[in-house]
Every structure is written in structure tokens, then in C-alpha cells.
Design a protein around this motif. Structure first.
Motif, PDB file in Angstrom:
ATOM      1  N   ASP A   1       0.867  -1.184   0.000  1.00 31.28           N
ATOM      2  CA  ASP A   1       0.000   0.000   0.000  1.00 31.28           C
ATOM      3  C   ASP A   1       0.903   1.233   0.000  1.00 31.28           C
ATOM      4  O   ASP A   1       1.546   1.534   1.002  1.00 31.28           O
ATOM      5  N   LEU A   2       0.969   1.918  -1.122  1.00 30.23           N
ATOM      6  CA  LEU A   2       1.903   3.033  -1.260  1.00 30.23           C
ATOM      7  C   LEU A   2       1.332   4.325  -0.681  1.00 30.23           C
ATOM      8  O   LEU A   2       0.181   4.671  -0.941  1.00 30.23           O
ATOM      9  N   PRO A   3       2.147   5.072   0.075  1.00 27.39           N
ATOM     10  CA  PRO A   3       1.695   6.358   0.607  1.00 27.39           C
ATOM     11  C   PRO A   3       1.572   7.402  -0.498  1.00 27.39           C
ATOM     12  O   PRO A   3       2.101   7.227  -1.601  1.00 27.39           O
ATOM     13  N   GLU A   4       0.891   8.493  -0.201  1.00 29.57           N
ATOM     14  CA  GLU A   4       0.676   9.540  -1.206  1.00 29.57           C
ATOM     15  C   GLU A   4       1.974  10.263  -1.543  1.00 29.57           C
ATOM     16  O   GLU A   4       2.191  10.668  -2.691  1.00 29.57           O
ATOM     17  N   ASP A   5       2.837  10.438  -0.537  1.00 25.23           N
ATOM     18  CA  ASP A   5       4.149  11.061  -0.777  1.00 25.23           C
ATOM     19  C   ASP A   5       4.932  10.158  -1.734  1.00 25.23           C
ATOM     20  O   ASP A   5       5.222   9.008  -1.422  1.00 25.23           O
ATOM     21  N   ILE A   6       5.257  10.695  -2.906  1.00 26.51           N
ATOM     22  CA  ILE A   6       5.858   9.863  -3.946  1.00 26.51           C
ATOM     23  C   ILE A   6       7.248   9.374  -3.558  1.00 26.51           C
ATOM     24  O   ILE A   6       7.662   8.263  -3.910  1.00 26.51           O
ATOM     25  N   GLY A   7       7.964  10.197  -2.793  1.00 24.88           N
ATOM     26  CA  GLY A   7       9.277   9.773  -2.315  1.00 24.88           C
ATOM     27  C   GLY A   7       9.156   8.599  -1.361  1.00 24.88           C
ATOM     28  O   GLY A   7       9.911   7.618  -1.449  1.00 24.88           O
ATOM     29  N   MET A   8       8.186   8.673  -0.462  1.00 21.66           N
ATOM     30  CA  MET A   8       7.965   7.577   0.482  1.00 21.66           C
ATOM     31  C   MET A   8       7.432   6.341  -0.240  1.00 21.66           C
ATOM     32  O   MET A   8       7.708   5.208   0.153  1.00 21.66           O
ATOM     33  N   ALA A   9       6.670   6.557  -1.313  1.00 17.74           N
ATOM     34  CA  ALA A   9       6.161   5.432  -2.113  1.00 17.74           C
ATOM     35  C   ALA A   9       7.324   4.697  -2.777  1.00 17.74           C
ATOM     36  O   ALA A   9       7.384   3.462  -2.764  1.00 17.74           O
ATOM     37  N   LEU A  10       8.257   5.453  -3.347  1.00 14.13           N
ATOM     38  CA  LEU A  10       9.425   4.837  -3.974  1.00 14.13           C
ATOM     39  C   LEU A  10      10.287   4.115  -2.943  1.00 14.13           C
ATOM     40  O   LEU A  10      10.847   3.050  -3.216  1.00 14.13           O
ATOM     41  N   LEU A  11      10.371   4.677  -1.747  1.00 11.97           N
ATOM     42  CA  LEU A  11      11.113   4.020  -0.669  1.00 11.97           C
ATOM     43  C   LEU A  11      10.426   2.716  -0.267  1.00 11.97           C
ATOM     44  O   LEU A  11      11.088   1.700  -0.004  1.00 11.97           O
ATOM     45  N   ALA A  12       9.099   2.723  -0.241  1.00 11.52           N
ATOM     46  CA  ALA A  12       8.340   1.505   0.087  1.00 11.52           C
ATOM     47  C   ALA A  12       8.592   0.417  -0.957  1.00 11.52           C
ATOM     48  O   ALA A  12       8.682  -0.770  -0.623  1.00 11.52           O
ATOM     49  N   ILE A  13       8.732   0.810  -2.223  1.00 17.13           N
ATOM     50  CA  ILE A  13       9.035  -0.154  -3.286  1.00 17.13           C
ATOM     51  C   ILE A  13      10.427  -0.746  -3.061  1.00 17.13           C
ATOM     52  O   ILE A  13      10.632  -1.961  -3.196  1.00 17.13           O
ATOM     53  N   ALA A  14      11.371   0.117  -2.699  1.00 17.88           N
ATOM     54  CA  ALA A  14      12.738  -0.358  -2.417  1.00 17.88           C
ATOM     55  C   ALA A  14      12.731  -1.367  -1.275  1.00 17.88           C
ATOM     56  O   ALA A  14      13.383  -2.422  -1.351  1.00 17.88           O
ATOM     57  N   LYS A  15      11.984  -1.063  -0.227  1.00 15.26           N
ATOM     58  CA  LYS A  15      11.918  -1.963   0.932  1.00 15.26           C
ATOM     59  C   LYS A  15      11.243  -3.286   0.572  1.00 15.26           C
ATOM     60  O   LYS A  15      11.593  -4.340   1.117  1.00 15.26           O
ATOM     61  N   ALA A  16      10.279  -3.232  -0.345  1.00 13.79           N
ATOM     62  CA  ALA A  16       9.617  -4.461  -0.800  1.00 13.79           C
ATOM     63  C   ALA A  16      10.639  -5.376  -1.472  1.00 13.79           C
ATOM     64  O   ALA A  16      10.630  -6.588  -1.254  1.00 13.79           O
TER      65      ALA A  16
END
Length: 197
Positions: A52-67
């Protein structure tokens, strides 16, 4: 403009496309490595697509990296995570990515991955693909960016087919790697292809 929802939709397409290409990627990797690249890529994007990606695009990209870090400890998975982290730093605090900034994000990912993997352009790796795509996108009309990226990734894989691998496990094959597609470059091509709706 590219939002978190856009990213989520793209991740779902990439997860599906790379799962379908998993056997092909494992076969290409088996000729020059340990044969698990298809699993690494498909698992990583499946994990990212389920996030579930956050609205902040930077945090979304970080979430993808962590995945990717959760799904795979392989070198390719680690490099992809590194690339997403580099892009995340550039987009932190924003809610949308301006497509005009994509070449810069690809270049930042390339540079971070190059530093992490101690690779160089010309080694016949995914770095060459990222470099070609970043350069091609720099002059591409916005409506043609995906097609231009696919063409650049495909041309790079074919261009390097006739060269030896100089990095990673594949470098041990030396001249025997000439004539074979680099698995990382092929995987990147399949990833980019999935962006074409």
C-alpha cells in the motif's frame, strides 16, 4: 503527472509481465549465473505491487525499495532497491512526479547502482541499459517516453550481446558470454515493456 496510484498500477503490470517472463529470465541467467533471476524479479515486483503506497511519492518509492529488500537478497534485487532509494531521495515530499523529470530519476538510479555494485558502463550489465534509457528519454516527447525507453533497452541488450560480460558471476565466462544476452539487461527490458499499457 505520476501519482502513487499511477505507480501502483504500473507495479501490477510489471509484476504480471515479469512473472510471465520468469522462466525466460531464469534460463538466460542459468547460462551465465545461478539461474534464479526470473524468481528474483517477479517476486520483488509482486511484493511491491502488494504494498500500500503512501501519497508522498518519495515515500512510495522508498516503500518499493523496501519491498525488494524483503523479497530478495540477490545482487539484482539489491541493485533495484538501491535505484528506487535514489529516486526516492529526489522525490521526497512531493505527491506527483513530473514526467519531464524521469530522465533524471533514471540517471540517479544508474549512478547509485553503479556505486553500490562497483560497476562501470560497458561492463555489459543493467547499468548500460539504464544509461541508454536515461539518455534516450532526455530528448523524447512525453507521449513517446515509454516507447523510446523500450527501444533503448532492446537496442542495448542486442548491442551488448556481441560483447563479453565484465562484471559479476557472468564475467567468469569471459569470451563464452559473447553471443548471449545479459540476463540483467533482458530483465530490465521486460520491466520496461510492462509499462506500455
Amino acid at each position: 503527472m505520476i501519482s502513487s496510484k499511477t505507480l501502483s498500477a504500473a507495479l501490477a503490470r510489471i509484476a504480471s509481465h515479469t512473472e510471465a517472463a520468469s522462466e525466460e529470465l531464469c534460463s538466460a541467467d542459468g547460462a551465465l549465473g545461478d539461474g534464479d533471476l526470473g524468481i528474483t524479479v517477479s517476486k520483488g515486483f509482486a511484493e511491491a505491487a502488494a504494498t500500500d503506497l503512501p501519497e508522498d511519492i518519495g515515500m512510495a518509492l522508498l516503500a518499493i525499495a523496501k519491498a525488494f529488500q524483503r523479497a530478495s537478497s540477490s545482487s539484482y534485487g539489491t541493485l533495484l532497491a538501491t535505484g528506487f532509494m535514489a529516486a526516492a531521495k529526489m522525490e521526497k515530499g512531493k505527491t506527483k512526479i513530473d514526467p519531464a523529470g524521469i530522465p533524471g530519476l533514471v540517471a540517479a538510479a544508474r549512478d547509485a547502482m553503479m556505486a553500490r555494485g562497483k560497476g562501470h558502463l560497458g561492463d555489459k550489465t543493467v547499468l548500460d541499459s539504464l544509461d541508454a534509457v536515461a539518455n534516450a528519454l532526455d530528448h523524447a516527447p512525453l507521449e513517446e517516453m515509454i516507447n523510446v525507453a523500450i527501444a533503448a533497452a532492446a537496442e542495448t541488450a542486442e548491442q551488448y550481446r556481441g560483447k563479453p560480460n565484465k562484471l559479476g558471476r557472468a564475467r567468469m565466462f569471459g569470451e563464452r558470454s559473447i553471443g548471449l544476452l545479459d540476463p540483467g539487461q533482458l530483465a530490465f527490458l521486460r520491466i520496461v515493456e510492462a509499462l506500455r499499457a
